[in-house]
Design an enzyme around this catalytic site. Structure first.
Site, PDB file in Angstrom:
ATOM      1  N   ASP A   7       1.073   2.768   3.743  1.00 17.75           N
ATOM      2  CA  ASP A   7       0.187   3.809   3.204  1.00 17.75           C
ATOM      3  C   ASP A   7       0.988   5.090   2.965  1.00 17.75           C
ATOM      4  OD1 ASP A   7      -2.016   5.139   2.230  1.00 17.75           O
ATOM      5  OD2 ASP A   7      -2.986   5.405   4.173  1.00 17.75           O
ATOM      6  N   HIS A  41     -10.478   0.400   0.562  1.00 13.35           N
ATOM      7  CA  HIS A  41     -10.482   1.520   1.505  1.00 13.35           C
ATOM      8  C   HIS A  41     -11.920   1.603   2.007  1.00 13.35           C
ATOM      9  CE1 HIS A  41      -9.535   5.852   2.630  1.00 13.35           C
ATOM     10  NE2 HIS A  41     -10.863   5.849   2.663  1.00 13.35           N
ATOM     11  N   HIS A  68      -5.444  -0.493   5.540  1.00 18.92           N
ATOM     12  CA  HIS A  68      -5.154   0.320   6.731  1.00 18.92           C
ATOM     13  C   HIS A  68      -6.262   0.281   7.797  1.00 18.92           C
ATOM     14  CE1 HIS A  68      -7.596   2.918   4.268  1.00 18.92           C
ATOM     15  NE2 HIS A  68      -6.606   3.426   3.581  1.00 18.92           N
ATOM     16  N   HIS A  70       0.838  -1.208   0.000  1.00 22.39           N
ATOM     17  CA  HIS A  70       0.000   0.000   0.000  1.00 22.39           C
ATOM     18  C   HIS A  70       0.868   1.252   0.000  1.00 22.39           C
ATOM     19  CE1 HIS A  70      -4.009   1.867   1.473  1.00 22.39           C
ATOM     20  NE2 HIS A  70      -3.269   2.796   0.889  1.00 22.39           N
ATOM     21  N   LEU A  84       2.469   6.560  -5.282  1.00 26.36           N
ATOM     22  CA  LEU A  84       3.612   7.105  -6.016  1.00 26.36           C
ATOM     23  C   LEU A  84       3.257   8.376  -6.789  1.00 26.36           C
ATOM     24  CD1 LEU A  84       5.387   3.883  -7.360  1.00 26.36           C
ATOM     25  CD2 LEU A  84       5.900   5.227  -5.312  1.00 26.36           C
ATOM     26  N   ASP A  90      -8.924   2.544  -3.872  1.00 26.82           N
ATOM     27  CA  ASP A  90      -8.369   3.123  -2.645  1.00 26.82           C
ATOM     28  C   ASP A  90      -8.438   4.647  -2.664  1.00 26.82           C
ATOM     29  OD1 ASP A  90      -6.840   2.953  -0.097  1.00 26.82           O
ATOM     30  OD2 ASP A  90      -5.458   4.177  -1.267  1.00 26.82           O
ATOM     31  N   GLY A 123      -2.730  12.294   4.778  1.00 23.38           N
ATOM     32  CA  GLY A 123      -1.623  11.416   4.398  1.00 23.38           C
ATOM     33  C   GLY A 123      -0.282  11.820   4.963  1.00 23.38           C
ATOM     34  N   ASN A 158      -4.952   5.949  -7.409  1.00 30.62           N
ATOM     35  CA  ASN A 158      -5.531   7.296  -7.394  1.00 30.62           C
ATOM     36  C   ASN A 158      -4.581   8.311  -8.014  1.00 30.62           C
ATOM     37  OD1 ASN A 158      -3.820   6.964  -5.188  1.00 30.62           O
ATOM     38  ND2 ASN A 158      -4.995   8.305  -3.837  1.00 30.62           N
TER      39      ASN A 158
END
Length: 428
Positions: free
Chosen positions: A304, A178, A231, A59, A62, A151, A323, A93
């Site tokens: 994550d 998610h 997560h 997870h 990038l 996600d 994040g 995403n």
């Protein structure tokens, strides 16, 4: 280049820590044992450092394509190598989303041109992750999709999720989720708990996650699909997954280091570097996550890794994006706070970051075995350093762990027998 690593510390399959040498020839592990010799290998005395299978992170984000100001495939995979990870799985995403043959082909081309480690990309469940039209699962699998996920957003339509699970099961692919029920998010920026109430902030309730998982595990049972929870963060979610496993449903789960280490009461001021999704939960949630990891309810650790720019995080806790980064700090944080404190053994930690993700997702990696590809991480378990975001090779410097003192720092990472990253002057 062939390598003979001498005087390493190795955790064997029985969980025992032993001293050993490892010979790498033509990109594979050729021998593991004591007092090895080779005439055609570069000999490196690793001075009692841990030699482990390369870590696997299922997870990460990038950001490329579309978010290169936050991270690129090149910078993110170098951060992975620095953190000891040899295989990572980026979420879809991006912009465009890998939701078609064209977009997945472009992503795979970018990976082949600039990745420093093995990159296994997810494909989206729905077109543009909008939760409406399913993607072409069969075509995306042929192009190397690791699994299917939207996600960042939970698939809200139960009938759409059931259809996706049936199609994924038919081609023996996992659905990875998610989990958020959008009607319960409450425009929250942190967990609904002590911190949100004290600071007058909208909170995201725990049930927002657990009710979504409860729905999905029953759908997975109906579809006979492997369903993986991203997560996991709440006590209720752990209970749902534990009950589902006991019922024989094919559900697995991951937990991130920050949810194991922090709760909402640890948030400093209104620092947006403590803002992530799912948010840092309550004290009891954190305890439940640790218990779930120890009893096998939670299968693995995943970072994550979610890099953002300093400008974005400077918008404040209510407006900043969710994040934090995680690739370069995961192992030292877990080693220092869980192995050094005797919550986990070293063998357990290595297993949660190598063997378990490989087993759950059917990867031919995660173990140091003769004949296997030489994806290897060498870790200095003794040297203590402070976490300093200025030293990150990731573009993202957003971490709540700045200043934490940790041991267990990777010093060399090999992918396919080639050095992907090494600490300057190490073993000189």
């Amino acid at each position: 280049m062939n390598y003979l690593f001498k005087n390493g510390l190795y955790v064997n399959e029985e969980g025992s820590t032993i001293k050993t040498d490892i010979l790498i020839q033509d990109g594979v592990v050729a021998e593991i044992g004591e007092s090895l010799e080779s005439k055609d290998a570069q000999v490196i005395n690793i001075q009692g450092h841990l030699i482990a299978p390369g870590f696997i992170d299922v997870h990460v984000h990038l950001r490329e394509p579309g978010g290169e100001h936050k991270e690129t495939i090149a910078t993110g995979t170098l951060a992975a190598a620095k953190g000891g990870f040899t295989t990572i799985c980026p979420m879809p995403n991006t912009r465009p989303v890998p939701d078609s043959v064209e977009h997945m082909e472009d992503l795979q081309k970018r990976i082949s041109e600039s990745a420093h480690v093995n990159v296994l990309p997810y494909a989206a469940i729905t077109v543009r992750q909008l939760g409406e039209e399913l993607t072409d699962f069969e075509a995306l699998k042929k192009l190397g999709a690791f699994a299917f996920t939207d996600d960042g957003v939970g698939v809200q339509d139960a009938s759409k999720m059931l259809e996706a699970m049936k199609r994924a099961a038919a081609i023996h692919m996992p659905i990875v989720a998610h989990c958020e029920e959008n009607t319960l998010i409450n425009k929250g920026c942190v967990h609904e708990g002590k911190f949100s109430k004290e600071n007058g902030l909208n909170g995201i309730p725990s049930v927002c996650e657990s009710v979504h998982i409860a729905r999905d595990v029953l759908l997975a049972e109906a579809a006979d699909c492997h369903y993986h929870v991203c997560h996991i963060s709440t006590e209720g979610s752990v209970r749902v997954v534990r009950d589902a496993k006991r019922a024989g449903i094919r559900v697995t789960a991951e937990v991130s280091p920050h949810h194991l280490l922090l709760c909402d009461e640890d948030i400093v001021g209104l620092d947006p570097n403590f803002k992530m999704n799912p948010p840092l939960r309550g004290v009891e949630d954190r305890k439940a996550l640790i218990e779930g990891l120890l009893d096998g309810t939670i299968d693995m650790i995943a970072t994550d890794h979610a890099p953002h720019t300093a400008e974005e995080k400077a918008l404040g806790i209510e407006r900043a994006p969710f994040g934090i980064t995680g690739l370069e700090t995961a192992f030292p944080l877990m080693y220092t706070n869980f192995v050094e404190t005797n919550i986990l053994t070293l063998a357990q930690l290595v297993e949660f970051m190598t063997v378990k993700p490989a087993e759950v997702f059917g990867l031919d990696s995660g173990r140091l075995q003769v004949g296997k590809k030489a994806d290897i991480t060498i870790v200095n378990l003794e040297e203590e350093q402070e976490i300093d975001p200025a030293t990150f090779v990731s573009k993202g410097k957003n971490t709540p762990f700045a200043g934490w003192k940790c041991k267990g720092w990777p010093v060399m990472t090999l992918v396919g027998g080639k050095i992907a990253w090494q600490k300057e002057s190490v073993f000189a």
